[in-house]
Design an enzyme around this catalytic site. Structure first.
Site, mmCIF file in Angstrom:
data_model
loop_
_atom_site.group_PDB
_atom_site.id
_atom_site.type_symbol
_atom_site.label_atom_id
_atom_site.label_comp_id
_atom_site.label_asym_id
_atom_site.label_seq_id
_atom_site.Cartn_x
_atom_site.Cartn_y
_atom_site.Cartn_z
ATOM 1 N N GLU A 389 1.141 -1.622 0.013
ATOM 2 C CA GLU A 389 -0.013 -0.060 -0.328
ATOM 3 C C GLU A 389 1.032 1.250 0.296
ATOM 4 O O GLU A 389 2.092 1.465 0.769
ATOM 5 C CB GLU A 389 -0.703 0.035 1.106
ATOM 6 C CG GLU A 389 -2.100 -0.781 1.463
ATOM 7 C CD GLU A 389 -1.969 -1.338 2.386
ATOM 8 O OE1 GLU A 389 -3.488 -2.124 2.686
ATOM 9 O OE2 GLU A 389 -1.472 -1.699 3.588
ATOM 10 N N ARG A 405 4.436 1.231 2.656
ATOM 11 C CA ARG A 405 4.090 -0.099 3.823
ATOM 12 C C ARG A 405 5.373 -0.691 3.226
ATOM 13 O O ARG A 405 5.825 -1.569 2.202
ATOM 14 C CB ARG A 405 2.615 0.062 3.792
ATOM 15 C CG ARG A 405 2.596 -1.130 4.973
ATOM 16 C CD ARG A 405 1.376 -2.090 4.929
ATOM 17 N NE ARG A 405 0.829 -2.698 5.421
ATOM 18 C CZ ARG A 405 -0.126 -3.604 5.662
ATOM 19 N NH1 ARG A 405 -1.260 -3.214 5.242
ATOM 20 N NH2 ARG A 405 -0.185 -4.746 6.069
ATOM 21 N N ARG A 476 -1.125 -0.235 16.063
ATOM 22 C CA ARG A 476 -2.143 0.495 15.638
ATOM 23 C C ARG A 476 -2.859 1.689 16.093
ATOM 24 O O ARG A 476 -4.482 1.197 16.779
ATOM 25 C CB ARG A 476 -3.042 0.117 14.519
ATOM 26 C CG ARG A 476 -1.926 -0.650 13.626
ATOM 27 C CD ARG A 476 -3.441 -1.004 12.568
ATOM 28 N NE ARG A 476 -2.495 -2.623 11.238
ATOM 29 C CZ ARG A 476 -2.446 -2.955 10.416
ATOM 30 N NH1 ARG A 476 -4.653 -2.289 9.707
ATOM 31 N NH2 ARG A 476 -2.552 -3.162 9.512
#
Length: 543
Positions: A389, A405, A476
């Site tokens: 990504e 990424r 995250r």
């Protein structure tokens, strides 16, 4: 003697009627950095911990919540106190009265020395997106005295919109945000509508949008853009479309949405198309796993690259066009859209970020581009390997930067950093940027990159790059907006803004709402997809 006795009685009454001392209490209030969201029934804004070192039991009579410093108190419709997810009491602020201080009656008997309470807040549906909520202090009135607590780390909490929540419109999970601003100023939020479960492809997934014509304050109902239905007589759970990306052609106003379509599945053991799938089938595979997508162009060989177009500001969309043969080398296993948004270059070239798997299955990042207004598309060469990504911006010298990424960053504490490459010839060749692998950390997660050209009151222009991701090497969370004033050469700490400290899925997209404002759509802690705005002046005043 009588006078002396009367004097003693009066003194005793005076002592008994005095307010009891609260010196035997200790208390803290913690305010997490999380957005307060419209369309949520409640938002936790603080946690209060109270310890009684004195007499037991006692009663918490009420809690006074002081919100001095909050920008727009009229957005608040309810303040509540919770214990263990149970609402103990609430107050609805009355119109026309001083809303800076609200009192919640509790009358809560307490039989333990430690007590933990949460302060919650509910906002009206249409809010001022520039509002900030500030908790100044909390006053607890107990049977043993009054306790005043100031938050240990005062924070202005931003407000936002819970644009997509679990089971909204019958959709189990909304994921993979894209966001763009049309030439008419309309905001379009793009996402996967994952109807049955949160899991990635293959599954019953459509790419959908919501539109806003007022800067993100209100949004239209969900609208499907890419939906392959029961194509090929297979159920929708075996015709999923995912990982959308959206692009505004700044010259024509046309909009483009790309998505990756899987028809059926390939056997993860041998890469052959699985026959006789139906509504009760449980077989599953994914385009990035094992033999999930293979060389070739047929729908039974490889996942398909679709694109749809709107010529009326996103109100209606064309049927999808399959451009797999244009953008994917036949020997490659996969070419797919990279989530987020695409860009229009200064010469009118349309650029989408893309990701793929080469003829050996190696994962790569690149771009696809169109020089004829979206009719024909061509792929660039890989910018980096072991990446996927990515998002692109055009720098001031005309080159295109790709921020990617890097898959090996997962769990890496040393040498963690996103890969960054630059091309001056639409991806024919790439050079690694000086900040690659050393400037922007990640837990191996999609991130968003966006260029905003700001014009100040004197008419001077300044290009600013904005980057948003989980600012962590492992988890995250700590979703942070970062700004670079020099084409991404540096990302000064002073220009970082923590938006949400709690956990979420972490994908995001940024757009320019107008000259003075950017908007962020991200997978945060309070909803599947959260929309919020940040004023440019708030950032550049720190320069």
């Amino acid at each position: 003697m009588k006078r002396a006795l009367l004097y003693m009685v009066l003194c005793l009454l005076t002592v008994c009627s005095c307010r009891p001392s609260a010196k035997h209490f200790s208390a803290t209030v913690d305010v997490p950095v999380v957005p307060v969201l419209a369309f949520r029934p409640t938002n936790k804004i603080a946690q209060l911990d109270l310890v009684n070192h004195g007499a037991m039991p006692y009663t918490v009579k009420s809690m006074k919540v002081m919100l001095k410093g909050t920008h727009n108190l009229s957005d608040i419709t309810k303040v509540s106190v919770y214990q263990n997810d149970r609402e103990l009491g609430f107050v609805v602020p009355e119109t026309g009265k001083n809303r800076h201080t609200v009192t919640v009656d509790l009358n809560l008997p307490v039989n333990t020395d430690s007590l933990s309470l949460d302060i919650h807040m509910t906002l009206k549906d249409t809010i001022d997106l520039s509002n900030r909520i500030l908790l100044e202090k909390v006053i607890i009135n107990t049977s043993e005295g009054t306790v005043t607590i100031t938050p240990r780390s005062p924070a202005e909490l931003r407000v936002g919109i819970a644009l997509r929540q679990k089971m909204q419109d019958g959709v189990h999970t909304s994921r993979i945000p894209g966001l763009t601003t049309t030439t008419k100023g309309t905001l379009i939020a793009l996402y996967d509508a994952r109807w049955e479960r949160e899991r990635d492809l293959q599954g019953d997934i459509d790419i959908c949008i919501n539109r806003s014509t007022d800067g993100g304050k209100t949004w239209s109902p969900m609208q499907k853009v890419l939906d392959m239905g029961n194509w090929g007589s297979l159920p929708e759970r075996y015709n999923g479309v995912s990982d959308g990306c959206i692009l505004t052609d700044e010259n024509t106003g046309h909009l483009y949405v790309t998505g990756l379509w899987m028809h059926g599945i390939l056997d993860p053991e041998n890469g052959k198309w699985v026959k006789n799938l139906n509504e009760t089938s449980t077989e599953w595979n994914h385009q990035w796993r094992s033999f999930g997508s293979q060389p070739g162009y047929d729908v039974k060989q490889s996942s398909q690259f679709l694109i749809a177009k709107s010529e009326d500001d996103g109100l209606t969309w064309s049927d999808p066009v399959n451009i797999t043969r244009q953008v994917k080398p036949e020997s490659w296993w996969l070419m797919a859209p990279a989530p987020g948004h695409g860009i229009t270059l200064e010469d009118g070239t349309l650029v989408f970020p893309a990701e793929g798997r080469t003829d050996t299955g190696l994962q790569i990042s690149t771009i696809i581009y169109s020089k004829d207004g979206g009719t024909n598309w061509q792929p660039g060469n890989p910018a980096y390997t072991n990446t996927n990504e990515c998002m692109a911006v055009q720098l001031s010298d005309g080159s295109v930067m790709l921020n990617m990424r890097e898959r090996s960053n997962r769990g890496r504490l040393e040498g963690n950093g996103r890969a960054v490459a630059v091309t001056k010839n639409l991806g024919n060749t790439w050079s690694e940027h000086p900040t690659s692998r050393n400037a922007l950390i990640e837990p191996a997660c999609m991130a968003s990159l966006h260029k905003h050209t700001y014009v100040n009151q004197n008419g001077d222009k300044q290009d600013l790059l904005f980057f948003f991701n989980p600012d962590s090497k492992t988890t995250r969370n700590n979703f942070t907006l970062k700004c670079s004033p020099n084409d991404g050469l540096t990302w000064p700490d002073a220009l970082w803004t923590l938006i949400d400290q709690n956990n979420g899925n972490g994908y995001s997209c940024i757009t320019s709402v107008d000259n003075d404002t950017i908007g962020v759509l991200y997978e945060g802690s309070g909803a599947d997809l959260i929309f919020m705005t940040i004023e440019i002046e708030e950032i550049i005043k720190r320069l």
